[in-house]
Design a protein around this motif. Structure first.
Motif, short mmCIF file in Angstrom:
data_model
loop_
_atom_site.label_atom_id
_atom_site.label_comp_id
_atom_site.label_asym_id
_atom_site.label_seq_id
_atom_site.Cartn_x
_atom_site.Cartn_y
_atom_site.Cartn_z
N GLY A 147 0.92 -1.40 0.00
CA GLY A 147 0.08 0.02 -0.03
C GLY A 147 0.83 1.35 -0.05
O GLY A 147 1.89 1.35 0.85
N PRO A 148 0.56 2.36 -0.71
CA PRO A 148 1.30 3.51 -1.01
C PRO A 148 1.20 4.32 0.26
O PRO A 148 2.30 4.89 0.88
CB PRO A 148 0.81 4.13 -1.95
CG PRO A 148 -0.28 3.42 -2.58
CD PRO A 148 -0.44 2.22 -1.73
N HIS A 149 0.07 4.46 0.82
CA HIS A 149 -0.13 5.13 2.20
C HIS A 149 -0.95 4.15 3.23
O HIS A 149 -1.59 3.34 2.67
CB HIS A 149 -0.89 6.38 2.01
CG HIS A 149 -0.69 7.12 0.85
ND1 HIS A 149 -1.37 7.31 -0.23
CD2 HIS A 149 0.65 7.65 0.60
CE1 HIS A 149 -0.79 8.02 -1.36
NE2 HIS A 149 0.55 8.31 -0.68
N PRO A 150 -0.76 4.44 4.56
CA PRO A 150 -1.51 3.60 5.51
C PRO A 150 -2.85 4.04 5.24
O PRO A 150 -3.18 5.02 5.16
CB PRO A 150 -1.07 4.43 6.92
CG PRO A 150 0.42 5.00 6.49
CD PRO A 150 0.10 5.46 5.19
N ASP A 151 -3.75 3.20 5.03
CA ASP A 151 -5.13 2.94 4.75
C ASP A 151 -5.46 2.53 3.36
O ASP A 151 -6.73 1.77 3.05
CB ASP A 151 -5.95 4.38 5.37
CG ASP A 151 -5.69 5.61 4.18
OD1 ASP A 151 -5.12 5.20 3.13
OD2 ASP A 151 -6.30 6.57 4.35
N ASP A 152 -4.49 2.67 2.42
CA ASP A 152 -4.95 2.07 1.03
C ASP A 152 -5.13 0.63 0.95
O ASP A 152 -6.15 -0.06 0.30
CB ASP A 152 -3.76 2.55 0.00
CG ASP A 152 -3.75 4.06 -0.19
OD1 ASP A 152 -4.78 4.67 -0.32
OD2 ASP A 152 -2.77 4.51 -0.27
N ALA A 153 -4.16 0.03 1.68
CA ALA A 153 -4.49 -1.55 1.53
C ALA A 153 -5.53 -1.84 2.15
O ALA A 153 -6.31 -3.04 1.74
CB ALA A 153 -3.17 -2.24 2.04
N GLU A 154 -5.98 -1.37 3.52
CA GLU A 154 -6.74 -1.65 4.35
C GLU A 154 -8.23 -1.46 3.20
O GLU A 154 -9.18 -2.06 3.52
CB GLU A 154 -7.03 -0.89 5.56
CG GLU A 154 -5.91 -1.25 6.25
CD GLU A 154 -4.56 -0.30 6.08
OE1 GLU A 154 -4.19 0.05 4.99
OE2 GLU A 154 -3.93 -0.02 7.08
N LEU A 155 -8.29 -0.25 2.80
CA LEU A 155 -9.72 0.17 2.10
C LEU A 155 -9.73 -0.85 0.80
O LEU A 155 -10.79 -1.28 0.69
CB LEU A 155 -9.38 1.62 1.30
CG LEU A 155 -9.48 2.82 2.50
CD1 LEU A 155 -9.30 4.00 1.82
CD2 LEU A 155 -10.98 2.82 2.76
N GLY A 156 -8.61 -1.09 0.12
CA GLY A 156 -8.78 -1.95 -1.02
C GLY A 156 -9.11 -3.57 -0.85
O GLY A 156 -9.51 -4.06 -1.72
N CYS A 157 -8.42 -3.85 0.37
CA CYS A 157 -8.30 -5.41 0.40
C CYS A 157 -8.56 -5.80 1.88
O CYS A 157 -8.28 -6.86 2.17
CB CYS A 157 -6.77 -5.79 0.03
SG CYS A 157 -6.17 -5.18 -1.42
N GLY A 158 -9.00 -5.02 2.87
CA GLY A 158 -9.43 -5.32 4.04
C GLY A 158 -10.12 -6.46 4.20
O GLY A 158 -10.14 -7.47 5.02
N GLY A 159 -11.35 -6.50 3.58
CA GLY A 159 -12.28 -7.68 3.59
C GLY A 159 -11.65 -9.10 3.14
O GLY A 159 -11.64 -9.99 3.69
#
Ligand SMILES: [Zn+2]
Length: 250
Positions: A9-21
């Motif tokens: 993830g580029p920034h904290p929250d990107d990976a969580e937003l796009g792939c969290g589920g």
């Protein structure tokens, strides 16, 4: 350390937003999961890098991740150059994932579209993953070829190659996103309804195939289906069967 699925993830929250589920579901299925944050998100309107580091750690716990890393790239300055690719390849050789996810590289640039770091990270991680299997690269560790890469943070107009039913994990996913308080519940950013917008997108993706929530991913290469019946969907709610497809679909 071998991790099954690694999201860059580029920034904290990107990976969580796009792939969290997806990450919650994969962990539940027994896979080892990790997020590699390229930056600490220090240029974000909300939160300092200290605050964001604490938030990403809280989100990692909420997602039950096995591993997190924060690399030393600078927010708004990620570039896809040779040295940066070597850094990515080094981590790939250490974590040896079977699946890598990166932000989609082809979003149109601009506010609310493709952030410069998202576009750069999509290219950088793709090339870094490739470098990891090249023998003569000046990087430590044993060579490693990642079997499959997929992309997330897809623009609205791009049809995902596949979607994953995350209905059972949606509430837990939203709770993990709320850990990034400086981004989504901050007077300066005024993005109070952002998580609702993310949920709506997951709902509309799920609705296409009769699920409550889904996350979508893109593959630039065709996925192999020797038996095309693996693509024939079960009815919503029907239990998955171990029977071979010719017995399931007379
Ligand atoms: Zn971002």
């Amino acid at each position: 350390m071998a991790i099954d699925i690694v999201v860059f993830g580029p920034h904290p929250d990107d990976a969580e937003l796009g792939c969290g589920g997806l990450l919650l579901k994969m962990k539940d299925l027994g896979y080892k999961t990790a997020i590699v944050h390229l930056t600490a998100g220090e240029m974000g309107t909300g939160g300092s890098s200290e605050v964001r580091l604490q938030e990403l750690e809280n989100a990692a716990k909420a997602l039950n991740l096995d591993h997190i890393e924060v690399m030393d790239f600078h927010d708004c300055q990620i570039v896809d150059d040779f040295e940066s690719r070597l850094k990515i390849a080094t981590i790939v050789r250490q974590l040896r994932p079977k699946i890598v996810l990166a932000p989609y590289w082809g979003s149109p640039p601009g506010r609310g579209l493709g952030h410069t770091d998202h576009i750069a990270a999509g290219n950088l991680v793709s090339h870094g993953v490739n470098f990891a299997h090249l023998h003569k690269m000046p990087i430590p560790g044993e060579i490693y070829a990642v079997p499959r890469m997929f992309y997330y943070l897809l623009p609205q107009e791009l049809v995902p190659t596949f979607i994953v039913d995350i209905s059972a994990y949606a509430e837990q996913w939203f709770e993990a996103l709320k850990c990034h308080k400086s981004q989504f519940y901050n007077e300066k950013t005024k993005s109070f309804d952002f998580i609702e917008a993310v949920a709506a997108r997951a709902q509309s993706l799920g609705r296409i195939r009769g699920m409550k929530y889904a996350q979508g991913f893109y593959s630039p290469v065709p996925l192999l289906g020797d038996d095309p019946f693996v693509f024939v969907e079960r009815e919503p709610g029907e239990a998955k069967t171990e029977k071979p497809s010719h017995e399931r679909w007379p």
